[in-house]
Design a protein around this motif. Sequence first.
Motif, PDB file in Angstrom:
ATOM      1  N   SER A   9      -4.915 -13.819  55.063  1.00 21.05           N
ATOM      2  CA  SER A   9      -5.345 -15.129  55.551  1.00 21.05           C
ATOM      3  C   SER A   9      -4.161 -15.747  56.278  1.00 21.05           C
ATOM      4  O   SER A   9      -3.363 -15.014  56.869  1.00 21.05           O
ATOM      5  CB  SER A   9      -5.835 -15.989  54.375  1.00 21.05           C
ATOM      6  OG  SER A   9      -6.462 -17.154  54.851  1.00 21.05           O
ATOM      7  N   THR A  10      -4.015 -17.093  56.235  1.00 25.41           N
ATOM      8  CA  THR A  10      -2.884 -17.719  56.915  1.00 25.41           C
ATOM      9  C   THR A  10      -1.583 -17.193  56.313  1.00 25.41           C
ATOM     10  O   THR A  10      -1.420 -17.228  55.093  1.00 25.41           O
ATOM     11  CB  THR A  10      -2.963 -19.249  56.752  1.00 25.41           C
ATOM     12  OG1 THR A  10      -4.234 -19.691  57.211  1.00 25.41           O
ATOM     13  CG2 THR A  10      -1.871 -19.937  57.539  1.00 25.41           C
TER      14      THR A  10
ATOM     15  N   ASP B 199      -8.359 -26.182  47.858  1.00 24.15           N
ATOM     16  CA  ASP B 199      -7.778 -25.301  48.892  1.00 24.15           C
ATOM     17  C   ASP B 199      -7.343 -26.124  50.107  1.00 24.15           C
ATOM     18  O   ASP B 199      -7.507 -25.688  51.254  1.00 24.15           O
ATOM     19  CB  ASP B 199      -8.744 -24.184  49.291  1.00 24.15           C
ATOM     20  CG  ASP B 199      -8.047 -23.079  50.082  1.00 24.15           C
ATOM     21  OD1 ASP B 199      -6.804 -23.050  50.114  1.00 24.15           O
ATOM     22  OD2 ASP B 199      -8.756 -22.243  50.675  1.00 24.15           O
TER      23      ASP B 199
ATOM     24  N   ARG C 261       2.606 -26.714  52.653  1.00 30.98           N
ATOM     25  CA  ARG C 261       3.294 -26.308  53.896  1.00 30.98           C
ATOM     26  C   ARG C 261       4.810 -26.441  53.913  1.00 30.98           C
ATOM     27  O   ARG C 261       5.422 -26.210  54.960  1.00 30.98           O
ATOM     28  CB  ARG C 261       2.741 -27.100  55.097  1.00 30.98           C
ATOM     29  CG  ARG C 261       1.226 -27.046  55.260  1.00 30.98           C
ATOM     30  CD  ARG C 261       0.746 -25.647  55.401  1.00 30.98           C
ATOM     31  NE  ARG C 261      -0.644 -25.561  55.851  1.00 30.98           N
ATOM     32  CZ  ARG C 261      -1.406 -24.496  55.647  1.00 30.98           C
ATOM     33  NH1 ARG C 261      -0.929 -23.444  54.997  1.00 30.98           N
ATOM     34  NH2 ARG C 261      -2.644 -24.464  56.073  1.00 30.98           N
TER      35      ARG C 261
ATOM     36  N   CYS D  56     -12.544 -21.894  57.739  1.00 25.22           N
ATOM     37  CA  CYS D  56     -11.599 -21.633  56.654  1.00 25.22           C
ATOM     38  C   CYS D  56     -11.883 -20.244  56.089  1.00 25.22           C
ATOM     39  O   CYS D  56     -12.905 -19.646  56.383  1.00 25.22           O
ATOM     40  CB  CYS D  56     -11.757 -22.687  55.548  1.00 25.22           C
ATOM     41  SG  CYS D  56     -13.438 -22.785  54.907  1.00 25.22           S
ATOM     42  N   ASN D  57     -10.933 -19.745  55.297  1.00 25.11           N
ATOM     43  CA  ASN D  57     -11.080 -18.427  54.675  1.00 25.11           C
ATOM     44  C   ASN D  57     -11.063 -18.572  53.161  1.00 25.11           C
ATOM     45  O   ASN D  57     -10.116 -19.157  52.655  1.00 25.11           O
ATOM     46  CB  ASN D  57      -9.920 -17.514  55.070  1.00 25.11           C
ATOM     47  CG  ASN D  57      -9.801 -17.348  56.579  1.00 25.11           C
ATOM     48  OD1 ASN D  57     -10.766 -17.542  57.306  1.00 25.11           O
ATOM     49  ND2 ASN D  57      -8.612 -16.987  57.034  1.00 25.11           N
TER      50      ASN D  57
ATOM     51  N   ASN E 241       2.234 -19.349  50.643  1.00 26.80           N
ATOM     52  CA  ASN E 241       2.309 -18.920  52.055  1.00 26.80           C
ATOM     53  C   ASN E 241       2.989 -19.965  52.927  1.00 26.80           C
ATOM     54  O   ASN E 241       2.442 -20.435  53.920  1.00 26.80           O
ATOM     55  CB  ASN E 241       0.922 -18.547  52.596  1.00 26.80           C
ATOM     56  CG  ASN E 241      -0.104 -19.667  52.465  1.00 26.80           C
ATOM     57  OD1 ASN E 241       0.051 -20.564  51.641  1.00 26.80           O
ATOM     58  ND2 ASN E 241      -1.145 -19.632  53.270  1.00 26.80           N
TER      59      ASN E 241
ATOM     60  N   HIS F 124      -3.937 -27.997  59.123  1.00 23.79           N
ATOM     61  CA  HIS F 124      -3.418 -27.527  60.411  1.00 23.79           C
ATOM     62  C   HIS F 124      -3.563 -28.696  61.373  1.00 23.79           C
ATOM     63  O   HIS F 124      -4.404 -29.579  61.162  1.00 23.79           O
ATOM     64  CB  HIS F 124      -4.229 -26.337  60.922  1.00 23.79           C
ATOM     65  CG  HIS F 124      -4.175 -25.140  60.020  1.00 23.79           C
ATOM     66  ND1 HIS F 124      -3.082 -24.296  59.957  1.00 23.79           N
ATOM     67  CD2 HIS F 124      -5.069 -24.651  59.118  1.00 23.79           C
ATOM     68  CE1 HIS F 124      -3.322 -23.342  59.069  1.00 23.79           C
ATOM     69  NE2 HIS F 124      -4.508 -23.538  58.533  1.00 23.79           N
TER      70      HIS F 124
ATOM     71  N   HIS G  89      -2.230 -26.014  49.719  1.00 18.88           N
ATOM     72  CA  HIS G  89      -1.184 -25.492  50.611  1.00 18.88           C
ATOM     73  C   HIS G  89      -0.501 -26.719  51.214  1.00 18.88           C
ATOM     74  O   HIS G  89      -1.101 -27.384  52.069  1.00 18.88           O
ATOM     75  CB  HIS G  89      -1.795 -24.639  51.723  1.00 18.88           C
ATOM     76  CG  HIS G  89      -2.605 -23.484  51.225  1.00 18.88           C
ATOM     77  ND1 HIS G  89      -2.103 -22.201  51.137  1.00 18.88           N
ATOM     78  CD2 HIS G  89      -3.890 -23.414  50.777  1.00 18.88           C
ATOM     79  CE1 HIS G  89      -3.043 -21.388  50.667  1.00 18.88           C
ATOM     80  NE2 HIS G  89      -4.137 -22.099  50.443  1.00 18.88           N
TER      81      HIS G  89
ATOM     82  N   SER H   7      -7.344 -20.957  60.168  1.00 17.59           N
ATOM     83  CA  SER H   7      -8.337 -21.304  59.147  1.00 17.59           C
ATOM     84  C   SER H   7      -7.712 -22.250  58.130  1.00 17.59           C
ATOM     85  O   SER H   7      -6.559 -22.070  57.730  1.00 17.59           O
ATOM     86  CB  SER H   7      -8.805 -20.043  58.435  1.00 17.59           C
ATOM     87  OG  SER H   7      -9.590 -19.269  59.305  1.00 17.59           O
ATOM     88  N   GLY H   8      -8.482 -23.209  57.686  1.00 19.18           N
ATOM     89  CA  GLY H   8      -7.995 -24.140  56.659  1.00 19.18           C
ATOM     90  C   GLY H   8      -8.304 -25.571  57.026  1.00 19.18           C
ATOM     91  O   GLY H   8      -8.307 -25.934  58.206  1.00 19.18           O
TER      92      GLY H   8
ATOM     93  N   ALA I  85      -5.644 -27.189  53.062  1.00 18.54           N
ATOM     94  CA  ALA I  85      -4.848 -26.305  53.934  1.00 18.54           C
ATOM     95  C   ALA I  85      -4.785 -26.919  55.331  1.00 18.54           C
ATOM     96  O   ALA I  85      -5.534 -26.534  56.229  1.00 18.54           O
ATOM     97  CB  ALA I  85      -5.469 -24.916  53.970  1.00 18.54           C
TER      98      ALA I  85
ATOM     99  N   HIS J 130      -7.048 -14.217  46.192  1.00 19.67           N
ATOM    100  CA  HIS J 130      -7.872 -14.501  47.379  1.00 19.67           C
ATOM    101  C   HIS J 130      -8.572 -13.190  47.689  1.00 19.67           C
ATOM    102  O   HIS J 130      -7.922 -12.192  47.983  1.00 19.67           O
ATOM    103  CB  HIS J 130      -6.974 -14.929  48.542  1.00 19.67           C
ATOM    104  CG  HIS J 130      -7.713 -15.146  49.829  1.00 19.67           C
ATOM    105  ND1 HIS J 130      -7.575 -16.289  50.564  1.00 19.67           N
ATOM    106  CD2 HIS J 130      -8.591 -14.375  50.517  1.00 19.67           C
ATOM    107  CE1 HIS J 130      -8.341 -16.227  51.650  1.00 19.67           C
ATOM    108  NE2 HIS J 130      -8.969 -15.051  51.642  1.00 19.67           N
TER     109      HIS J 130
END
Length: 445
Positions: free
Chosen positions: A152-153, A309, A64, A281-282, A94, A313, A62, A327-328, A311, A178
């Motif tokens: 998820s996010t 994965d 972003r 995380c998810n 996402n 933040h 991810h 999560s991430g 991710a 997912h």
Amino acid sequence: MSRLLITNAQIVNEQHITRGDIWIDKGRIEAVGGDLSGRAADTVIDANGRALLPGLIDDQVHFREPGLTHKGDIGSESRAAVAGGITSFMEMPNTNPTTTDHQALEAKRAIAARTAHANYAFYLGATNTNIEAVKSLDPLKVCGVKVFMGASTGDMLVDDPDTLEKIFAEAPVLVATHCEDTPTIVANEARFRERYGDDVPMHCHPEIRSREACLKSSSLAVDLARRHGTRLHVLHLTTADEMSLFSTAPTNQKSITAEVCAHHLFFSDADYPTRGARIKCNPAIKGESDRQALLRAVIEGRIDIIATDHAPHTREEKQNLYFNSPSGLPLVQDALPSLLEHYHQGVLPLPLIVEKTSHAVARLFAIQERGFIREGYWADLVLVDLERPHTVEPGTAFAKCGWSPFEGHRFQSTVDLTIVNGRIVYQDGRFPEPPRGVALTFERT
Ligand code: DOR
């Protein structure tokens, strides 16, 4: 483009480790093995017995961009990726706007063509209403369709039963899922909120994003795929219970394949007290017995691919209380050193790590001319010093968010140098080239 000669490497490729040289010309591997010191080269790298692996192909990141670029962008995160030996990535939908139509896909490709340090492909995201966009995808350009069968996010849950049937019946490319059952999670959240209010301890995350939620959703995905003959790839599996859903047949003989991520192989619920939201995380990191089962499944071949994965933040976002702490985790830079810890512990042989992070990914997605150290293939390579420990310190992260879930950990191995399309793009903490990643191409009928 310069000619590159790598001498005296331990070449880890296609189940073997051999000592020898590699000669690269015009971005491609032109000769492999033996003594190639007679070949003309503009740059010579003395590998001095270090391990040379095909660059990792990460099928789940991810990055972003667009819209969430305070967390990361394609330029910053692909730069961190090459510092971790990842030479190609497949990026998730996402973002903001979500990548749920062809225009959004084209927009991402245009950004990557300017800023990606590694080679790239993008997923189209499925929604409850975009089946026409899914059906009209070009399998030669798009790596797959991502279906959030658990929220998820981002707001991308696909939970309409008729839509799921249609996606699984009609997607012209691989469907990547997912899997976490959202109604189960919502009920668990309500229970924990009743008990703790907003300040749910982070160690409760695997009880909220529970084993049952994972198994219910991945069982549904496998059932849908069996009924429709779908090419299904289940992402980031986390529980022992789910492993029996997947076969040990070779990757290219399966229509249902499975992925696990580096952090789920490394951390367990014993790490929540010290790492807290930094490993939230998810799907959630589960128990030690799950971690052991995932490692066994990698060895048995039930798991086809190891990914990150990645991710990111921000630190600030992560400091919120449970329900507002996203999560991430940022992972691209540290995933390979973390996997090499399993090698040092005698759990995963080096050729198996290469199989799961490179060969199998190339096979599974039918990527053209990458993922192997073969004459005529693109020179995407990573040189690793297996005997040069390093400690992950605050401030050593290249990801824009500037932190790592592994902070404080001393890894036995270090990524020394990464080559993408025949150019040295990372060497000892420096990035000598401007971004030059290219779009992955696929061999699909
Ligand atoms: O932990 C996660 N973070 N899991 C996902 O599925 C999404 C990701 C993100 O985008 O933050």
